[in-house]
Design an enzyme around this catalytic site. Structure first.
Site, PDB file in Angstrom:
ATOM      1  CB  CYS A  70      -4.138   7.151  -4.604  1.00 37.95           C
ATOM      2  SG  CYS A  70      -3.607   5.211  -3.600  1.00 37.95           S
ATOM      3  CG  HIS A  87      -8.863   6.819  -3.817  1.00 31.01           C
ATOM      4  ND1 HIS A  87      -8.410   6.902  -5.058  1.00 31.01           N
ATOM      5  CD2 HIS A  87      -7.702   6.226  -3.130  1.00 31.01           C
ATOM      6  CE1 HIS A  87      -7.325   5.523  -4.708  1.00 31.01           C
ATOM      7  NE2 HIS A  87      -7.080   5.413  -3.943  1.00 31.01           N
ATOM      8  CD  GLU A 125     -10.408   8.298  -7.641  1.00 31.51           C
ATOM      9  OE1 GLU A 125      -9.782   7.256  -7.405  1.00 31.51           O
ATOM     10  OE2 GLU A 125     -10.291   9.515  -7.050  1.00 31.51           O
TER      11      GLU A 125
END
Length: 250
Positions: A104, A213, A215
């Site tokens: 990002c 994302h 994660e």
């Protein structure tokens, strides 16, 4: 060369053959904890928060640039972070072949620093988009995607207002020819990115930038586990590169 290799293996043995991760923290980063926990929970390797004023990253094998709003996203997303003291060390790490993932805002910083080609524009809708997104894996040659299958569809969330990836036609042709497009959006293109691009890499495949994302997709409790293999991929790539399986006992 052999002496240098012996020193490197000795250092690896001292830390049990473990891969060491750095999560760079800029003023305004807000996904640094997510990245830290993803490393801990998926592969159990050592990970440190590294402040943006650091000038030496030589002790790390993989460097993560998390999402957020570095320096408040003033001027342009990532434009100020690009001049942070840590960036000289990051460029050096990239040139040395160390593994770097920008997520990002981290992707935006890699673009501003010239470590990846292209630029980021505001979403075509001019709205902040935050929801799950379908991605197709376009290449498995990068250190972060080797555990996936080419063409596999992943469920990875997005959260950005300026994720509209842009490059000129010549750059797009080169990205395709060099197999540098890592992910594409499937179905809806949530931000208007050229050629539905959601992530790219450098020619060597050790530097990857993506807007979604991973994660935030490492547990079924989060709605998806499709991001886990980005972390297992890079650990496996590091072990192959350094021949540490025997050292770590893995």
């Amino acid at each position: 060369m052999e002496t240098s290799r012996s020193v490197e293996l000795g250092a690896l043995a001292e830390r049990g053959g473990q891969m060491k991760f750095a999560v760079i923290v800029f003023p305004g980063s807000n996904c640094d904890v997510d990245c830290y926990k993803a490393v801990e929970d998926t592969i159990g390797q050592p990970v440190d928060y590294v402040w943006h004023t650091e000038t030496d990253l030589s002790g790390y094998d993989c460097i993560l640039l998390p999402g957020g709003f570095s320096y408040g996203d003033y001027l342009r997303c990532g434009a100020i972070a690009r001049f942070a003291p840590v960036m000289n060390a990051l460029v050096k790490a990239a040139e040395e072949g160390k593994f770097i993932l920008g997520i990002c805002n981290g992707f935006q910083i890699l673009l501003e620093a010239g470590l990846l080609p292209g630029a980021m524009l505001r979403n075509r809708s001019l709205k902040f988009r935050c929801h799950p997104a379908a991605l197709r894996v376009e290449t498995t040659r990068t250190v972060f995607t080797s555990d996936y299958a080419r063409g596999e569809i992943l469920n990875i969330p997005i959260a950005h207002g300026e994720g509209n990836y842009y490059c000129d036609e010549a750059t797009l042709v080169e990205l395709k020819a060099s197999d540098q497009i890592v992910f594409r959006y499937v179905g809806e293109n949530p931000n208007g990115s050229v050629d539905d691009i959601a992530g790219i890499c450098n020619k060597a495949g050790n530097v990857v930038g993506m807007m979604p994302h991973p994660e935030r997709a490492v547990s079924a409790l989060l709605g998806s586990e499709d991001g886990k293999r980005m972390f297992t991929s890079v650990l496996n790539a590091w072990r192959v590169k350094h021949g540490t399986a025997a050292i770590s006992g893995a």
